[in-house]
Each structure stands twice: as structure tokens, then as C-alpha cells.
Design a protein around this motif. Sequence first.
Motif, PDB file in Angstrom:
ATOM      1  N   PHE A 131       0.836  -1.205   0.000  1.00 17.73           N
ATOM      2  CA  PHE A 131       0.000   0.000   0.000  1.00 17.73           C
ATOM      3  C   PHE A 131       0.868   1.252   0.000  1.00 17.73           C
ATOM      4  O   PHE A 131       0.574   2.223  -0.707  1.00 17.73           O
ATOM      5  CB  PHE A 131      -0.931  -0.002   1.211  1.00 17.73           C
ATOM      6  CG  PHE A 131      -1.899   1.142   1.227  1.00 17.73           C
ATOM      7  CD1 PHE A 131      -3.116   1.046   0.563  1.00 17.73           C
ATOM      8  CD2 PHE A 131      -1.607   2.321   1.900  1.00 17.73           C
ATOM      9  CE1 PHE A 131      -4.019   2.106   0.558  1.00 17.73           C
ATOM     10  CE2 PHE A 131      -2.499   3.381   1.915  1.00 17.73           C
ATOM     11  CZ  PHE A 131      -3.711   3.270   1.234  1.00 17.73           C
ATOM     12  N   LEU A 132       1.956   1.237   0.774  1.00 18.62           N
ATOM     13  CA  LEU A 132       2.860   2.392   0.840  1.00 18.62           C
ATOM     14  C   LEU A 132       3.543   2.607  -0.504  1.00 18.62           C
ATOM     15  O   LEU A 132       3.624   3.745  -0.993  1.00 18.62           O
ATOM     16  CB  LEU A 132       3.901   2.171   1.934  1.00 18.62           C
ATOM     17  CG  LEU A 132       4.953   3.288   2.102  1.00 18.62           C
ATOM     18  CD1 LEU A 132       4.280   4.611   2.446  1.00 18.62           C
ATOM     19  CD2 LEU A 132       5.966   2.902   3.174  1.00 18.62           C
ATOM     20  N   VAL A 133       4.027   1.519  -1.106  1.00 19.55           N
ATOM     21  CA  VAL A 133       4.680   1.622  -2.416  1.00 19.55           C
ATOM     22  C   VAL A 133       3.698   2.157  -3.456  1.00 19.55           C
ATOM     23  O   VAL A 133       4.037   3.015  -4.272  1.00 19.55           O
ATOM     24  CB  VAL A 133       5.240   0.251  -2.855  1.00 19.55           C
ATOM     25  CG1 VAL A 133       5.696   0.286  -4.310  1.00 19.55           C
ATOM     26  CG2 VAL A 133       6.398  -0.164  -1.956  1.00 19.55           C
ATOM     27  N   THR A 134       2.473   1.633  -3.421  1.00 17.35           N
ATOM     28  CA  THR A 134       1.443   2.088  -4.365  1.00 17.35           C
ATOM     29  C   THR A 134       1.152   3.567  -4.169  1.00 17.35           C
ATOM     30  O   THR A 134       1.006   4.318  -5.149  1.00 17.35           O
ATOM     31  CB  THR A 134       0.151   1.278  -4.184  1.00 17.35           C
ATOM     32  OG1 THR A 134       0.424  -0.114  -4.307  1.00 17.35           O
ATOM     33  CG2 THR A 134      -0.889   1.679  -5.220  1.00 17.35           C
ATOM     34  N   SER A 135       1.068   4.000  -2.910  1.00 15.03           N
ATOM     35  CA  SER A 135       0.779   5.407  -2.624  1.00 15.03           C
ATOM     36  C   SER A 135       1.867   6.322  -3.176  1.00 15.03           C
ATOM     37  O   SER A 135       1.575   7.370  -3.774  1.00 15.03           O
ATOM     38  CB  SER A 135       0.646   5.620  -1.116  1.00 15.03           C
ATOM     39  OG  SER A 135      -0.411   4.853  -0.583  1.00 15.03           O
ATOM     40  N   ILE A 136       3.123   5.934  -2.996  1.00 16.16           N
ATOM     41  CA  ILE A 136       4.241   6.744  -3.491  1.00 16.16           C
ATOM     42  C   ILE A 136       4.220   6.789  -5.022  1.00 16.16           C
ATOM     43  O   ILE A 136       4.371   7.857  -5.629  1.00 16.16           O
ATOM     44  CB  ILE A 136       5.578   6.194  -2.973  1.00 16.16           C
ATOM     45  CG1 ILE A 136       5.656   6.345  -1.441  1.00 16.16           C
ATOM     46  CG2 ILE A 136       6.751   6.911  -3.639  1.00 16.16           C
ATOM     47  CD1 ILE A 136       6.846   5.657  -0.815  1.00 16.16           C
TER      48      ILE A 136
END
Length: 250
Positions: A131-136
Motif C-alpha cells: 500500500f505504501l509503495v502504491t501510494s508513493i
Amino acid sequence: MEAKMANYQAAARAAVGVRAAEIDEGLRAHMNKVYGTMSVGLLLTAGVAWAVGTSDALLSVFRDPVTLSPNLLGWVAMFLPLVMVFAFGAAIGRLSAAAAQLFFYVFAAAMGLSIAWIFAAFTGISIAQTFLVTSIAFAGLSLWGYTTKKDISAWGSFLIMGVIGLIVASIVNMFIGSPALDFAVSVLGVLIFAGLTAYDTQRIKNDYIGHAQAMDNEWLGKSAIMGALSLYLNFINLFMFLLQFLGNRE
């Protein structure tokens, strides 16, 4: 006479400048609403997915608790968001802005139900990391789409054709279970929805400017919801495809 003409031209330029400033201010407010509505939808999706996916009792209503294969209700939950997207597109002209926003939030909850199984299939840490990677990645792609001077509107037809191909390939692979096809779909899915994120951001921006100049207030009332839905779908799909690479199985 020349003085009057000069004064008229100066007044006209001032009026154009004021109108341009109003559109710029309105655009910022519009994009804030788009991203804000999208973020609420994502939180709602995450909450429903977590509540169902971490409860064996709730998840077993839709899927086999061991194999995670969907039962009849599971198939309904899986395809419900797709049906709702088509229904939203058909009904948006007749909906008020408030009704469109409510529909979007109901859709986000249905999407959470359809992807709840990931909490049983993948570790919570890997889901959070993805989720963090996708958000970035999403933030970077959307920012580029918003700020670039390059016209990327020509990407649209190719990207939509790619989405249709992904849907067909994914449905076929549900029955044949090919690891190679699953890998290819995941790779293409990341690339296609990365492109769509930039494309949709630029489209939302340009659509607003065009309608704001025409003072189409009725459209402006619902356009933020439509924009939020487009970016929301890009984020969810990008996340799901990245999860195939970054997620650690339970």
C-alpha cells in the motif's frame, strides 16, 4: 478615440486575468475535492476489507476458508464492483452530486468486500508495504500527469484497450490457472494502470478547465466524484497488481 480603445483593451485584459485566476483557484479546489473523495473511498475500502478478511466467520460466507475459492456469494461480491461501475456511468446524468457521492462510497464498500480475501492470503505487513509503495508511485504519476506540458490524451484509447484485454485475460485465467499468464497479466496491469493514473489526472484537469470556461455549473457539481472514481480505480488496480509481486503469502 485611441485612448478609449486602449482603456477598453486594458479592461478586457484585466477581466481575462481575473477570470483565469478564478479558474486556477477553482481548479485547485476541484482537485482537492477529487483527491479527498478518493481518499475517503480508499479508507472505506480498506476498513471493509480488513473487517471481513480478518474474520474467519465473515470471510467463510464468501470463500472457502482453506482454499479461498469463492462460493456463489463470493462470485457475486467479486463482480459487483464491475456491475456498479457500468451502472454509475449509465446513471450519472440523472444523479445529483450528493447521490453520486453516496453511490461512490457504496461502491468503495463493495470493492472492500470483493478484495477482503487478501488479508487471508497475504501477511498484513506485506499488504501495508505494498500500500505504501502504491501510494508513493500513484502520487508521483498523478503529479506528473498534472504538471506535464506534454499532451498525453492520445494514450487513452490504447490504455482502455489494454484494460479490456486485462479483464478478458484475468477471466480466462480463473479457469485455466496458468502461472505464466498470471505473471504477464500482473506486469501489464502495473504498466497500464500507471499510465492511466497520469492520463486520468491530466484529463480531469483539462476537463475542469474546459467546463469552467463554459461555466457549466451542473457538470462541475458531479465531475469531482467522477474524477475520484477514475483515480480510485487506478489506485486499487495498481495496488492489486503490485501485491502479486510484493506480497508475502500466509
